[in-house]
Design an enzyme around this catalytic site. Structure first.
Site, mmCIF file in Angstrom:
data_model
loop_
_atom_site.group_PDB
_atom_site.id
_atom_site.type_symbol
_atom_site.label_atom_id
_atom_site.label_comp_id
_atom_site.label_asym_id
_atom_site.label_seq_id
_atom_site.Cartn_x
_atom_site.Cartn_y
_atom_site.Cartn_z
ATOM 1 N N TYR A 113 -21.555 -11.397 -17.959
ATOM 2 C CA TYR A 113 -21.854 -10.395 -16.946
ATOM 3 C C TYR A 113 -22.720 -9.287 -17.547
ATOM 4 C CZ TYR A 113 -18.739 -13.247 -14.268
ATOM 5 O OH TYR A 113 -18.190 -14.328 -13.634
ATOM 6 N N ARG A 134 -13.460 -5.596 -23.048
ATOM 7 C CA ARG A 134 -13.392 -7.035 -23.284
ATOM 8 C C ARG A 134 -14.748 -7.560 -23.752
ATOM 9 N NH1 ARG A 134 -11.799 -12.484 -19.825
ATOM 10 N NH2 ARG A 134 -9.990 -12.958 -21.088
#
Length: 360
Positions: free
Chosen positions: A180, A227
């Site tokens: 992403y 993350r």
């Protein structure tokens, strides 16, 4: 020596065990990217996790609303939907962070409002297909973000984090993994910029660090996690030297006082891919969550060896809402029905039995 059932404090939160529910897209959001009552039940069922990290939640207010879809956190209706979820989780004794993300180049034009095109750090397309309302579609080449546009997206992360506080979340996980937008900036296989957001590790990490600084206006830094997935090839991601580059990124994050760093790397690395976990563990001294298909024995081993402080599970939590209790008793696990991972309704979502119901 840490075990799966040793308590742990991260920031100012006391966790009762070391078993984290990993963020998992389930595509159950209602029209308008709004979580509903079924989503609240799903998360509340899994409140015995040390920490629940929500599914990836959109910060982009231009992300479309066609279903099935991922949820968002960009308006009052979405915020109210998430309030149902956090109230349910807290009522069941749980702790929940929201994972905030921007799809970047992995969005499809059909998923964006006002005829917008996907954007990324560079005009490089992902590989493979994306699931849309019309079925799988190939990724398109994104438009490279102009330098001034980046601050707008930083502001969108900050605005979503403010809504997350109003919605009752316990903290924020910034999604810098799995292909992403933040990950697209971090890895040099997707970022070939020549401005202050490209080139060196420090430049490629600038976007992430600016997001952290912006969110800190609304949240204490010890309620923020990040993350990363240094070697995950999903969606066509790559990096020329992930061990060195991500150790440097972890080193940049280390002095900030984050709640945790959450890294995706399987206990046995994929053939041909480097192992980054040791270098990241050495560079980041705070709490480390490991994820990547861990089984019970893998989880025991990394905790006992001090290679992680918590272990995040995905598929096992889908099928076993009471996973910590099953692991504590070494009881059998329900098998996950993969055919229902991204479908609608309760089947394969809220209908998995707890151990108590199985025994009855």
């Amino acid at each position: 020596m840490a075990t799966l059932f040793s308590p742990l404090t991260i920031g100012d939160l006391k966790l009762s065990n070391r078993i984290v529910m990993a963020p998992m897209t389930r595509r159950r959001a209602l029209h308008g990217k709004i979580p509903g009552e079924l989503t609240a039940l799903y998360y509340a069922q899994r409140a015995s996790a040390a920490l629940i990290i929500s599914e990836s939640t959109e910060v982009d207010p231009h992300s479309g609303i066609a279903i099935p879809t991922r949820p968002g956190l960009t308006n009052g209706a979405q915020e109210a939907g998430w309030r149902q979820v956090t109230d349910a989780v807290h009522g069941a004794g749980g702790t929940i962070f929201v994972q905030l993300s921007h799809m970047g180049r992995t969005a499809h034009p059909s998923q964006l409002l006002d005829g917008r095109q996907p954007v990324g750090p560079s005009a490089l397309a992902g590989t493979g297909t994306i699931y849309t309302a019309n079925g799988p579609e190939p990724y398109v080449t994104p438009r490279a973000l102009e330098t001034p546009e980046i601050s707008t997206i930083v502001s969108e992360f900050a605005a979503a984090s403010a809504r997350a506080k109003s919605a009752g979340f316990d903290g924020i996980e910034i999604h810098g993994a799995n292909g992403y937008l933040i990950d697209q900036f971090l890895r040099d296989g997707s970022n070939i910029r020549t401005d202050t957001y490209g080139g060196s590790v420090e430049n490629r990490a600038r976007f992430l660090l600016e997001i952290i600084d912006a969110i800190k206006l609304y949240w204490p830094v010890n309620r923020l996690g990040v993350r990363l997935s240094p070697t995950n090839p999903y969606q066509g991601m790559s990096d020329s030297d992930p061990i060195r580059h991500f150790a440097e990124i972890a080193g940049l994050l280390d002095p900030l006082g984050l709640a945790y760093l959450h890294m995706v790397e399987p206990p046995v690395q994929l053939e041909g891919y480097p192992v980054t976990a040791a270098a990241i563990r050495a560079a980041f001294k705070g709490p480390l969550i490991r994820a990547g298909g861990f089984k019970r024995a893998d989880a025991d081993n990394v905790l006992a060896a001090g290679k992680a402080d918590l272990v995040a599970l995905g598929e096992a939590f889908i099928a076993n809402p009471d996973l910590p209790e099953r692991w504590r008793l070494r009881a059998p696990l329900n098998a996950a029905d993969k055919a229902t991972f991204y479908t609608q309704g309760p089947k394969g979502y809220t209908d998995y039995p707890s151990l108590e119901l199985v025994e009855d």
